[in-house]
Write a protein that holds these residues in place. Structure first.
Motif, mmCIF file in Angstrom:
data_model
loop_
_atom_site.group_PDB
_atom_site.id
_atom_site.type_symbol
_atom_site.label_atom_id
_atom_site.label_comp_id
_atom_site.label_asym_id
_atom_site.label_seq_id
_atom_site.Cartn_x
_atom_site.Cartn_y
_atom_site.Cartn_z
ATOM 1 N N HIS A 261 -30.643 -20.895 16.634
ATOM 2 C CA HIS A 261 -30.088 -21.536 17.899
ATOM 3 C C HIS A 261 -31.171 -22.200 18.448
ATOM 4 O O HIS A 261 -30.677 -23.032 19.597
ATOM 5 C CB HIS A 261 -29.215 -20.306 18.511
ATOM 6 N N ILE A 262 -32.234 -21.712 18.199
ATOM 7 C CA ILE A 262 -33.233 -22.491 19.014
ATOM 8 C C ILE A 262 -34.174 -23.433 18.114
ATOM 9 O O ILE A 262 -34.448 -24.693 18.327
ATOM 10 C CB ILE A 262 -34.400 -21.320 19.514
ATOM 11 N N GLU A 263 -34.414 -22.946 16.997
ATOM 12 C CA GLU A 263 -35.168 -23.862 15.855
ATOM 13 C C GLU A 263 -34.589 -25.080 15.421
ATOM 14 O O GLU A 263 -34.932 -26.199 15.310
ATOM 15 C CB GLU A 263 -35.602 -23.024 14.759
ATOM 16 N N ALA A 264 -33.154 -24.805 15.286
ATOM 17 C CA ALA A 264 -32.468 -26.036 14.782
ATOM 18 C C ALA A 264 -30.960 -25.877 15.334
ATOM 19 O O ALA A 264 -29.883 -25.642 14.727
ATOM 20 C CB ALA A 264 -32.362 -26.232 13.188
ATOM 21 N N PRO A 265 -30.720 -26.111 16.720
ATOM 22 C CA PRO A 265 -29.553 -25.781 17.231
ATOM 23 C C PRO A 265 -28.461 -26.743 16.739
ATOM 24 O O PRO A 265 -27.415 -26.126 16.683
ATOM 25 C CB PRO A 265 -29.837 -25.964 18.913
#
Length: 263
Positions: free
Chosen positions: A245-249
């Motif tokens: 959800h942060i690295e490849a939202p």
């Protein structure tokens, strides 16, 4: 909209957005319902979205000194009962996936779909349980040192520099959680059962989203579970770790959207 329900005399805080078929979003360890803000905003355009703070994290209260996955799932179920929700899809990140599995175990007829987002249906290995005992002692001695040590490892090694500010932000948020809640949740994860039978015996659609650079859960374990499960797919993401959800939202959001729309 922020709301509260009582479960066994303590407050469980949640938010809900939009209207339509229900998607329940359950955060992971050292997280709170705000982790879903972008996903909830997008999904609520077509669905009713419910985001719950698990016991001992976010704004929800602690309930004793061990938060079993059953207790956490019953707290989520109390939210759904208050909202009159009888059918739902559920997405659980990391520890939230364990809670989602337990929720499906106690409410199998209500689940229309289940997404294990960087999570697993397997229990802790004996080695992992011993590691949990060690980190409990560290958290008891110095919560801040423990949090500072554990959060970077949730990201792919190659991405920790890129997300250093986000890592610091997550640590600040987690430091606001009570030590009692953090330890109660570690104990609950350590003692959780296997949910492999649930994967094989339930007919509702299931999806693993897994980062191939995950330092917490191995790709081998995920593929093993998918092979023996029923109506279960996997989305493997080659360049991310445990925090999609942060690295490849956008990529992860699109996968979840597609799953929820098609099921």
């Amino acid at each position: 909209m922020r709301k509260t329900v009582k479960y066994k005399g303590v407050d469980v805080v949640y938010s809900h957005f939009g209207s339509g078929e229900v998607i329940v979003l359950i955060h992971g360890f050292l997280e709170e319902r705000g982790m879903w803000s972008h996903f909830a905003a997008e999904l609520s355009g077509t669905n009713r979205v419910v985001c719950v703070d698990l016991l001992g994290q976010g704004e929800s209260s602690c309930l004793g000194y061990i938060h079993s996955m059953r207790v956490q799932a019953e707290a989520v179920a109390a939210v759904l009962k208050q909202e009159g929700i009888n059918e739902f899809q559920v997405v659980g990140h990391s520890m939230g996936g364990y809670v989602a599995l337990e929720l499906a175990k106690i409410n199998p007829d209500k689940v229309r779909g289940l997404v294990l987002f960087h999570s697993t249906a397997l229990p802790d290995s004996e080695e992992r349980k011993l590691d949990r005992e060690r980190v409990i002692k560290l958290a008891q001695r110095n919560k801040g040192v423990y949090i500072k040590a554990v959060i970077p490892n949730l990201f792919a090694d190659s991405l920790q520099g890129k997300f250093s500010e986000k890592i610091s932000e997550l640590a600040r948020t987690a430091n606001e959680f009570p030590t009692q809640g953090i330890i109660a949740n570690i104990k609950g994860m350590k003692d959780r059962p296997s949910y492999a039978d649930l994967l094989s015996k339930t007919q509702f659609p299931k999806l693993f989203i897994h980062g191939e650079l995950d330092n917490v859960i191995s790709t081998k374990d995920i593929l093993f579970q998918v092979q023996s499960a029923t109506n279960t797919d996997v989305a493997l993401l080659p360049e991310i770790g445990h925090m999609g959800h942060i690295e490849a939202p956008e990529k992860c959001l699109n996968i979840i959207k597609s799953f929820c729309v098609n099921n």
